[in-house]
Motif scaffolding. Structure first.
Motif, PDB file in Angstrom:
ATOM      1  N   LEU A   1       0.825  -1.201   0.000  1.00  0.00           N
ATOM      2  CA  LEU A   1       0.000   0.000   0.000  1.00  0.00           C
ATOM      3  C   LEU A   1       0.867   1.262   0.000  1.00  0.00           C
ATOM      4  CD1 LEU A   1      -2.916  -0.880   2.452  1.00  0.00           C
ATOM      5  CD2 LEU A   1      -3.126  -0.293   0.034  1.00  0.00           C
ATOM      6  N   ARG A   2       1.957   1.229   0.747  1.00  0.00           N
ATOM      7  CA  ARG A   2       2.846   2.385   0.781  1.00  0.00           C
ATOM      8  C   ARG A   2       3.435   2.659  -0.605  1.00  0.00           C
ATOM      9  NH1 ARG A   2       7.535   4.843   1.122  1.00  0.00           N
ATOM     10  NH2 ARG A   2       7.906   6.349   2.812  1.00  0.00           N
ATOM     11  N   ALA A   3       3.808   1.579  -1.289  1.00  0.00           N
ATOM     12  CA  ALA A   3       4.369   1.741  -2.628  1.00  0.00           C
ATOM     13  C   ALA A   3       3.337   2.344  -3.570  1.00  0.00           C
ATOM     14  CB  ALA A   3       4.859   0.392  -3.154  1.00  0.00           C
TER      15      ALA A   3
ATOM     16  N   GLY B   1       1.569   7.290  -6.317  1.00  0.00           N
ATOM     17  CA  GLY B   1       0.351   7.954  -6.768  1.00  0.00           C
ATOM     18  C   GLY B   1      -0.516   7.037  -7.611  1.00  0.00           C
ATOM     19  N   ASP B   2      -0.446   5.740  -7.349  1.00  0.00           N
ATOM     20  CA  ASP B   2      -1.176   4.739  -8.137  1.00  0.00           C
ATOM     21  C   ASP B   2      -2.610   4.636  -7.636  1.00  0.00           C
ATOM     22  OD1 ASP B   2      -2.122   2.538  -9.504  1.00  0.00           O
ATOM     23  OD2 ASP B   2      -0.266   1.381  -9.289  1.00  0.00           O
ATOM     24  N   ALA B   3      -3.473   5.493  -8.174  1.00  0.00           N
ATOM     25  CA  ALA B   3      -4.861   5.550  -7.735  1.00  0.00           C
ATOM     26  C   ALA B   3      -5.588   4.238  -7.989  1.00  0.00           C
ATOM     27  CB  ALA B   3      -5.584   6.695  -8.440  1.00  0.00           C
TER      28      ALA B   3
ATOM     29  N   THR C   1      -7.534  -2.162  -3.910  1.00  0.00           N
ATOM     30  CA  THR C   1      -7.410  -2.725  -2.559  1.00  0.00           C
ATOM     31  C   THR C   1      -8.594  -2.332  -1.698  1.00  0.00           C
ATOM     32  OG1 THR C   1      -4.994  -2.685  -2.675  1.00  0.00           O
ATOM     33  CG2 THR C   1      -5.975  -2.795  -0.482  1.00  0.00           C
ATOM     34  N   TYR C   2      -8.958  -1.054  -1.730  1.00  0.00           N
ATOM     35  CA  TYR C   2     -10.087  -0.577  -0.935  1.00  0.00           C
ATOM     36  C   TYR C   2     -11.388  -1.259  -1.359  1.00  0.00           C
ATOM     37  CZ  TYR C   2      -6.956   3.300   0.402  1.00  0.00           C
ATOM     38  OH  TYR C   2      -5.908   4.058   0.862  1.00  0.00           O
ATOM     39  N   ALA C   3     -11.577  -1.395  -2.668  1.00  0.00           N
ATOM     40  CA  ALA C   3     -12.819  -1.997  -3.170  1.00  0.00           C
ATOM     41  C   ALA C   3     -12.910  -3.479  -2.794  1.00  0.00           C
ATOM     42  CB  ALA C   3     -12.895  -1.831  -4.692  1.00  0.00           C
TER      43      ALA C   3
END
Length: 316
Positions: free
Chosen positions: A272-274, A279-281, A287-289
């Motif tokens: 997630l940090r990467a 800026g990889d929307a 991941t969130y979905a």
């Protein structure tokens, strides 16, 4: 019907078990055993237990409540003994029980880890280990003590039993029936399966909640941060209000499985940090979905499995 039940630990877990049994009308007398005189006094005042004993203490009525039995007398003639104390105390409690343990008495526990509890039981009880049926009620609140105990804590909730090969089926049934009387739904796992499962879905979340609140509190501007923390922070960190002693013991007791889950979570955070740094929307949203979908499915499954509540209970 259980003539006599002894509960070691008269706080949230043990106290709710006592209240559930009394509400169901399946027990005649409950003895509370606790290292805290204040907890025992309060449990007596609230009617959670009928008499009390404190390890190492004997005599009658030293605290001004109903007659207090001595420790050996406390478990004499007991049908069932529940250990609802921190898991690190399991071995010492079982050693203290052993000289007084009658062949007809069944012992169980409510510990959140099982492999270490089973090992402690084998070491302490020896050839009487067949009288110990390990268990874990999957219910709780972030508050503790006798005042936190509620009659319906286990209603519609799972209780996992991890029976031993030595257990007589009648012993397992006695423990299962006691939890069923409190409204619990019985599931069975091996101790190893149990510890792997709960490292992921219980022990790791507690560790994360404690870590986040501790991190915020240590910041030089923590007062400002806490001032603006709202419902999301409260919901995420609710379980950090649980007993530090209990969760210290659980973390260390399930160390190997918890480390495995923590390493996997650290790898997820690294990914997630990467994504965030790049800026990889699309990656963040994916991941969130996925997490949103999985959580909705989990909630729907839970709600479908839960029995409907009475109207007055739902209104509360």
């Amino acid at each position: 019907m259980l003539n006599k039940v002894v509960i070691f630990g008269v706080g949230l877990i043990g106290g709710s078990f006592a209240r559930g049994l009394k509400q169901a009308g399946v027990v005649q007398h409950i003895v509370g055993v606790d290292r805290s005189e204040a907890f025992l006094e309060r449990a007596l005042e609230l009617g959670i237990i009928d008499s009390a004993a404190q390890p190492g203490k004997a005599g009658s009525d030293p605290w001004g409540g109903p007659r207090c039995t001595g420790f050996g007398e406390a478990i004499e003639g007991a049908d069932l003994i529940l250990l609802a104390a921190p898991v690190a105390q399991t071995g010492r409690i079982l050693q203290s029980i052993l000289p007084h343990l009658e062949a007809s008495t069944i012992v169980t526990d409510a510990g959140s880890t099982k492999s270490d509890v089973v090992a402690a039981a084998r070491a302490a009880l020896g050839d009487k280990v067949s009288q110990f049926v390990p268990g874990h009620p999957i219910a709780g609140r972030e508050t503790n003590g006798p005042d936190a105990a509620i009659v319906d804590l286990y209603k519609g909730k799972k209780t996992v039993l991890t029976p031993l090969a030595e257990n007589d089926p009648a012993a397992i049934e006695r423990v299962a029936n006691a939890w069923k009387a409190c409204g619990a739904i019985i599931h069975t796992l091996t101790p190893e399966e149990h510890d792997k499962v709960f490292a992921a879905v219980s022990h790791l979340p507690h560790l994360l909640a404690y870590a986040l609140v501790d991190d915020i509190e240590r910041k030089p501007h923590s007062d400002l941060l806490f001032q603006y923390a709202a419902s999301g922070f409260r919901d995420f960190t609710r379980i950090a209000g649980s007993s530090p002693e209990m969760w210290r013991d659980i973390s260390l007791a399930n160390q190997a499985a918890l480390l495995t889950e923590l390493d996997a979570y650290l790898a997820q955070l690294t990914r997630l940090r990467a994504s965030l740094a790049a800026g990889d929307a699309a990656a963040l949203e994916a991941t969130y979905a996925n997490a949103q979908r999985a959580r909705r499915q989990w909630i729907e499954t839970i709600e479908a499995a839960e029995p409907p509540q009475p109207k007055d209970a739902a209104a509360e």
